[in-house]
Design a protein around this motif. Sequence first.
Motif, mmCIF file in Angstrom:
data_model
loop_
_atom_site.group_PDB
_atom_site.id
_atom_site.type_symbol
_atom_site.label_atom_id
_atom_site.label_comp_id
_atom_site.label_asym_id
_atom_site.label_seq_id
_atom_site.Cartn_x
_atom_site.Cartn_y
_atom_site.Cartn_z
ATOM 1 N N ALA A 1 3.086 1.159 32.001
ATOM 2 C CA ALA A 1 2.451 -0.155 32.032
ATOM 3 C C ALA A 1 3.032 -0.956 33.192
ATOM 4 N N CYS A 2 2.156 -1.668 33.937
ATOM 5 C CA CYS A 2 2.599 -2.417 35.116
ATOM 6 C C CYS A 2 2.078 -3.851 35.054
ATOM 7 N N TRP A 3 2.747 -4.753 35.788
ATOM 8 C CA TRP A 3 2.344 -6.150 35.808
ATOM 9 C C TRP A 3 2.647 -6.754 37.172
ATOM 10 N N GLY A 4 1.960 -7.876 37.491
ATOM 11 C CA GLY A 4 2.204 -8.585 38.741
ATOM 12 C C GLY A 4 1.055 -8.478 39.712
ATOM 13 N N ARG A 5 1.373 -8.426 41.013
ATOM 14 C CA ARG A 5 0.357 -8.378 42.060
ATOM 15 C C ARG A 5 -0.351 -7.021 42.074
ATOM 16 N N ASN A 6 -1.643 -7.070 42.452
ATOM 17 C CA ASN A 6 -2.444 -5.848 42.357
ATOM 18 C C ASN A 6 -3.467 -5.746 43.482
ATOM 19 N N TYR A 7 -3.239 -6.433 44.620
ATOM 20 C CA TYR A 7 -4.252 -6.464 45.673
ATOM 21 C C TYR A 7 -4.474 -5.114 46.327
ATOM 22 N N ASN A 8 -3.545 -4.178 46.172
ATOM 23 C CA ASN A 8 -3.738 -2.828 46.689
ATOM 24 C C ASN A 8 -3.793 -1.785 45.573
ATOM 25 N N GLY A 9 -4.068 -2.239 44.366
ATOM 26 C CA GLY A 9 -4.145 -1.300 43.251
ATOM 27 C C GLY A 9 -2.802 -0.811 42.755
ATOM 28 N N GLN A 10 -1.731 -1.544 43.058
ATOM 29 C CA GLN A 10 -0.383 -1.083 42.695
ATOM 30 C C GLN A 10 -0.105 -1.119 41.200
#
Length: 233
Positions: free
Chosen positions: A159-168
């Motif tokens: 599970a991930c959270w935060g910025r996602n402008y590059n699909g990270q």
Amino acid sequence: LDGKPGTCAPEGFCAFPDTECPSGTRFESGAGDGLGGQCTAPSDAAGPPCGLLGQACCSGEQGSGAPCVPGTYCNAGTCDECVADMTFGHDIGCYLKKDHTVWCAGNAASGMLGSGTTTNELVGSAVQVVDGNGPITDATAIGGGYGHNCAVRANGAVACWGRNYNGQLGNNTTNDSNKAVPVLEAMGSGTAPLTGITDLDGGGSMMCAHDTTGIVWCWGFDGNGEIGDGLTT
């Protein structure tokens, strides 16, 4: 201290040679629990029977107050270290506690703290990372990049959270998230939750993880081939 080698006293703080102390050593000035600048106990002095790191947790009969000194917790009857791992990004730091919860502090822009809000939290005011069902309580590993972080869950999911402008965040979108979202595996024309992961780490706007079979999975920015799939998409 001033070129003199120090030692770690049983109380868990640094001590340095001092001829004015009967024990021959004195706690450094920043030691906690009111020990700063005090002489250490002589080596033949009876130490606390419980509550220190590595000792048994204090019970009502053995001591008063908390079962373990600050910075430790009672783990199966023994005082253990609280923190299992840490990861740092830009203006943000997160740590994994041994109770499998994840906590972050710093810049909350773009949901980087994973707390469900975008309110900044100062050092010493860490907030717990949550997913759509509430606080995460089963994390086994953490890692992150510039403005995102991820946790391996007990079942091998990520599970991930935060910025996602590059699909990270790996959830097949480019939408930021202030809560942890599941990482998805591409399967044919669809997706399914990525599972079987044991550890992970990231950098910039990408992440990589390896699973129980030794396979490595990556997602996010690939402009310079970071994803390792032979492309730069």
